[in-house]
Design a protein around this motif. Structure first.
Motif, PDB file in Angstrom:
ATOM      1  N   GLY A   1       2.369  -2.956  13.983  1.00 56.71           N
ATOM      2  CA  GLY A   1       2.074  -4.276  13.420  1.00 56.71           C
ATOM      3  C   GLY A   1       0.614  -4.429  13.088  1.00 56.71           C
ATOM      4  N   ARG A   2      -0.030  -3.371  12.580  1.00 52.72           N
ATOM      5  CA  ARG A   2      -1.450  -3.501  12.277  1.00 52.72           C
ATOM      6  C   ARG A   2      -1.609  -4.498  11.131  1.00 52.72           C
ATOM      7  N   THR A   3      -2.778  -5.082  11.023  1.00 55.08           N
ATOM      8  CA  THR A   3      -3.065  -6.070   9.987  1.00 55.08           C
ATOM      9  C   THR A   3      -3.962  -5.453   8.934  1.00 55.08           C
ATOM     10  N   ALA A   4      -3.892  -5.990   7.723  1.00 55.38           N
ATOM     11  CA  ALA A   4      -4.734  -5.523   6.620  1.00 55.38           C
ATOM     12  C   ALA A   4      -4.815  -6.629   5.588  1.00 55.38           C
ATOM     13  N   PRO A   5      -5.856  -6.613   4.729  1.00 60.70           N
ATOM     14  CA  PRO A   5      -5.948  -7.637   3.670  1.00 60.70           C
ATOM     15  C   PRO A   5      -4.736  -7.579   2.755  1.00 60.70           C
ATOM     16  N   ASP A   6      -4.409  -8.716   2.113  1.00 63.68           N
ATOM     17  CA  ASP A   6      -3.235  -8.792   1.247  1.00 63.68           C
ATOM     18  C   ASP A   6      -3.365  -7.927   0.009  1.00 63.68           C
ATOM     19  N   ASP A   7      -4.597  -7.581  -0.375  1.00 62.38           N
ATOM     20  CA  ASP A   7      -4.776  -6.751  -1.552  1.00 62.38           C
ATOM     21  C   ASP A   7      -4.974  -5.288  -1.213  1.00 62.38           C
ATOM     22  N   ASP A   8      -4.656  -4.894   0.034  1.00 62.43           N
ATOM     23  CA  ASP A   8      -4.817  -3.504   0.458  1.00 62.43           C
ATOM     24  C   ASP A   8      -3.605  -2.701  -0.018  1.00 62.43           C
ATOM     25  N   PRO A   9      -3.812  -1.653  -0.860  1.00 58.37           N
ATOM     26  CA  PRO A   9      -2.665  -0.848  -1.323  1.00 58.37           C
ATOM     27  C   PRO A   9      -1.917  -0.194  -0.184  1.00 58.37           C
ATOM     28  N   ALA A  10      -2.612   0.123   0.926  1.00 58.23           N
ATOM     29  CA  ALA A  10      -1.923   0.749   2.061  1.00 58.23           C
ATOM     30  C   ALA A  10      -0.917  -0.207   2.673  1.00 58.23           C
ATOM     31  N   LEU A  11      -1.302  -1.490   2.808  1.00 54.38           N
ATOM     32  CA  LEU A  11      -0.367  -2.484   3.324  1.00 54.38           C
ATOM     33  C   LEU A  11       0.836  -2.624   2.385  1.00 54.38           C
ATOM     34  N   PHE A  12       0.580  -2.551   1.076  1.00 52.01           N
ATOM     35  CA  PHE A  12       1.683  -2.640   0.104  1.00 52.01           C
ATOM     36  C   PHE A  12       2.662  -1.488   0.305  1.00 52.01           C
ATOM     37  N   ASP A  13       2.123  -0.258   0.528  1.00 52.59           N
ATOM     38  CA  ASP A  13       2.996   0.890   0.758  1.00 52.59           C
ATOM     39  C   ASP A  13       3.783   0.747   2.047  1.00 52.59           C
ATOM     40  N   GLU A  14       3.145   0.197   3.110  1.00 56.00           N
ATOM     41  CA  GLU A  14       3.850   0.019   4.385  1.00 56.00           C
ATOM     42  C   GLU A  14       4.993  -0.983   4.233  1.00 56.00           C
ATOM     43  N   LEU A  15       4.738  -2.055   3.476  1.00 55.79           N
ATOM     44  CA  LEU A  15       5.809  -3.037   3.288  1.00 55.79           C
ATOM     45  C   LEU A  15       6.957  -2.447   2.455  1.00 55.79           C
ATOM     46  N   LEU A  16       6.618  -1.611   1.478  1.00 51.92           N
ATOM     47  CA  LEU A  16       7.677  -0.981   0.692  1.00 51.92           C
ATOM     48  C   LEU A  16       8.480   0.015   1.523  1.00 51.92           C
ATOM     49  N   ALA A  17       7.877   0.500   2.606  1.00 50.38           N
ATOM     50  CA  ALA A  17       8.582   1.452   3.456  1.00 50.38           C
ATOM     51  C   ALA A  17       9.565   0.786   4.389  1.00 50.38           C
ATOM     52  N   LEU A  18       9.540  -0.565   4.486  1.00 47.97           N
ATOM     53  CA  LEU A  18      10.477  -1.267   5.353  1.00 47.97           C
ATOM     54  C   LEU A  18      11.899  -1.061   4.843  1.00 47.97           C
ATOM     55  N   PRO A  19      12.846  -0.984   5.735  1.00 50.21           N
ATOM     56  CA  PRO A  19      14.234  -0.745   5.304  1.00 50.21           C
ATOM     57  C   PRO A  19      14.808  -1.939   4.550  1.00 50.21           C
ATOM     58  N   GLN A  20      15.500  -1.636   3.439  1.00 47.96           N
ATOM     59  CA  GLN A  20      16.188  -2.660   2.625  1.00 47.96           C
ATOM     60  C   GLN A  20      15.236  -3.738   2.133  1.00 47.96           C
ATOM     61  N   VAL A  21      14.003  -3.399   1.824  1.00 39.77           N
ATOM     62  CA  VAL A  21      13.043  -4.389   1.373  1.00 39.77           C
ATOM     63  C   VAL A  21      13.381  -4.798  -0.066  1.00 39.77           C
ATOM     64  N   HIS A  22      13.141  -6.063  -0.353  1.00 37.63           N
ATOM     65  CA  HIS A  22      13.359  -6.623  -1.697  1.00 37.63           C
ATOM     66  C   HIS A  22      12.010  -7.085  -2.235  1.00 37.63           C
ATOM     67  N   LEU A  23      11.547  -6.447  -3.319  1.00 34.04           N
ATOM     68  CA  LEU A  23      10.254  -6.756  -3.928  1.00 34.04           C
ATOM     69  C   LEU A  23      10.486  -7.717  -5.086  1.00 34.04           C
ATOM     70  N   ILE A  24       9.893  -8.926  -5.007  1.00 34.12           N
ATOM     71  CA  ILE A  24      10.012  -9.949  -6.046  1.00 34.12           C
ATOM     72  C   ILE A  24       8.632 -10.131  -6.663  1.00 34.12           C
ATOM     73  N   VAL A  25       8.536 -10.014  -8.003  1.00 33.66           N
ATOM     74  CA  VAL A  25       7.246 -10.022  -8.694  1.00 33.66           C
ATOM     75  C   VAL A  25       7.194 -11.230  -9.626  1.00 33.66           C
ATOM     76  N   ASP A  26       6.095 -12.006  -9.496  1.00 35.87           N
ATOM     77  CA  ASP A  26       5.817 -13.111 -10.419  1.00 35.87           C
ATOM     78  C   ASP A  26       5.237 -12.482 -11.689  1.00 35.87           C
ATOM     79  N   GLY A  27       6.091 -12.319 -12.752  1.00 34.94           N
ATOM     80  CA  GLY A  27       5.769 -11.476 -13.891  1.00 34.94           C
ATOM     81  C   GLY A  27       4.469 -11.806 -14.586  1.00 34.94           C
ATOM     82  N   TYR A  28       4.382 -13.008 -15.164  1.00 35.35           N
ATOM     83  CA  TYR A  28       3.197 -13.342 -15.940  1.00 35.35           C
ATOM     84  C   TYR A  28       1.957 -13.484 -15.055  1.00 35.35           C
ATOM     85  N   ASN A  29       2.126 -13.807 -13.771  1.00 30.46           N
ATOM     86  CA  ASN A  29       0.986 -13.895 -12.873  1.00 30.46           C
ATOM     87  C   ASN A  29       0.321 -12.524 -12.733  1.00 30.46           C
ATOM     88  N   VAL A  30       1.137 -11.455 -12.773  1.00 35.93           N
ATOM     89  CA  VAL A  30       0.593 -10.101 -12.669  1.00 35.93           C
ATOM     90  C   VAL A  30       0.065  -9.629 -14.015  1.00 35.93           C
TER      91      VAL A  30
END
Length: 435
Positions: free
Chosen positions: A292-321
């Motif tokens: 359960g380590r913490t990291a800034p929300d814009d850290d790519p490593a944290l993004f990879d860890e969240l994508l590694a969670l089982p059955q994760v669902h990634l929802i993207v705000d299209g035009y915001n990105v």
């Protein structure tokens, strides 16, 4: 009557018969070329006849009118001169025409009225027709043929008279039969009218009964349709609820199983409870990574860890990105570049990805081809993309990991309250921009 009219009338009566006939023939020919307004009223009914018939039937009217109506005579003379240009011009100019027939020249002179027209008419009157030579044998033969023709005519007349008598007798018989047939037809018509009235009355009763039955059938059908619609809606709602519950349960179980496996790997737990031979070998064990380590929300490593969670669902705000990374590109180019990059991410991580675009900026049908594994949704009319994102989060079962990528603070705060994890657009941009 004027002096000119008197002279013209006397000239007409003094015309030789051949000249008069030729004058009438030429005038009748020209009469068909005149407009109806220029034709005197007594002659209008002859204008539509054939020239020969017109000359024959209008001779008694045409001659006197030519003698008395100077304007009509000039119109006829103009048409005749146009039909006979060479002879007409020569006669009108007073030029002698030796080769011309005296009757033809006199008729044209009478209509055109040159200075010498009376002399030409007088000259034509003085021409005597040649006396034919009569052969007695020819006359005798013709008389014999005439007698034979009369005899044949008399015989034919007698046969026709007999046929007329037979036809009259047959006509009487046919008339009697016709009267009898008419009487039968009259009786049949009366009976038919009576039967028609009875059939009409019966048809009206049947139509009224049929209409009543059809009204009842329509009511029953409407009721059956209503009940079927209610039953179908109930079945569909129940089926959707069962399917949704099954899907939620399956996703939750898959999440728990994979989470348990991940936790076992994270805590370095042995695969079984019994002691294995390798456990008896002494050695220094590595320390486990902090959970359960913490990291800034814009850290790519944290993004990879969240994508590694089982059955994760990634929802993207299209035009915001897209407006963060490609602000100057057209909207259709922004959409296609984003879904293409997310398709590569899906191919690497095998995660469920949903991209939501705001439908209010669309001016027509969208031409977009998302890659396999990338779900694209546009918000419907009157609904913003933020609300669609919240609906997607609410639709997931409790306990499933959900990651929403949006730099909109209001969206992040709302989905955190719903139990999802929020990441900024920068983290996704850094991840998809990485080779």
């Amino acid at each position: 009557m004027t002096e000119a009219g008197t002279a013209a009338g006397s000239a007409t009566t003094a015309l030789p018969e051949p000249v008069r006939q030729r004058v009438v023939a030429l005038a009748a020919q020209a009469l068909g070329q005149l407009p109806a307004t220029d034709i005197p009223a007594p002659l209008r009914r002859f204008a539509s006849f054939a020239p020969a018939k017109r000359a024959k039937l209008s001779a008694s009217v045409l001659g006197p009118i030519l003698a008395t109506d100077e304007h009509f005579r000039r119109l006829i003379a103009f048409e005749v001169r146009r039909e006979h240009p060479e002879l007409g011009d020569a006669i009108a100019e007073g030029v002698p025409v030796p080769a011309a027939e005296p009757v033809e020249a006199a008729a044209l002179a009478y209509l055109l009225r040159p200075d010498d027209w009376e002399e030409r008419v007088t000259a034509a009157a003085q021409v005597q027709p040649a006396t034919p030579v009569v052969d007695d044998q020819v006359v005798s033969r013709l008389n014999d043929q005439l007698d034979q023709a009369r005899t044949e005519t008399r015989q034919v007349r007698e046969r026709l008279r007999e046929q007329v008598t037979e036809l009259k007798s047959e006509n009487v018989t046919l008339r009697r039969k016709l009267n009898e047939a008419r009487q039968r037809i009259t009786g049949l018509q009366s009976e038919l009218e009576q039967r028609t009235i009875e059939a009409t009355t019966a048809d009206e009763r049947v139509a009224a009964a049929r209409a009543e039955v059809e009204r009842e059938v329509r009511k029953l059908r409407a009721r059956v349709t209503e009940l079927e619609a209610v039953e179908h809606a109930a079945r569909r709602t129940a089926g959707q609820e069962r399917e949704m519950a099954s899907t939620r349960t399956r996703l939750l179980l898959d999440t728990l199983v994979e989470a348990a496996g991940g936790l076992r790997r994270e805590l370095a737990l042995p695969p079984g409870g019994e002691l294995r031979p390798a456990d008896t070998v002494a050695g220094v064990e590595p320390s486990a990574s902090p959970v359960g380590r913490t990291a800034p929300d814009d850290d790519p490593a944290l993004f990879d860890e969240l994508l590694a969670l089982p059955q994760v669902h990634l929802i993207v705000d299209g035009y915001n990105v897209t407006k963060t990374v490609w602000p100057n590109s057209p909207l259709h180019s922004q959409r296609q570049r984003l879904v293409t990059a997310l398709g590569a991410l899906v191919a690497q991580r095998r995660v469920e990805v949903t991209v939501v675009f705001d439908g209010a900026e669309l001016s027509g049908p969208v031409q977009l081809t998302p890659p396999r594994g990338v779900r694209v949704r546009f918000s419907p009319a009157g609904v913003i993309a933020d609300e669609v994102i919240r609906q997607l989060v609410r639709a997931e079962p409790a306990g499933r990991p959900i990651v929403v990528v949006s730099s909109d603070r209001e969206v992040a705060e709302s989905i955190i309250q719903l139990g999802a994890r929020a990441l900024s657009a920068v983290s996704l941009i850094a991840r998809i921009a990485r080779p």
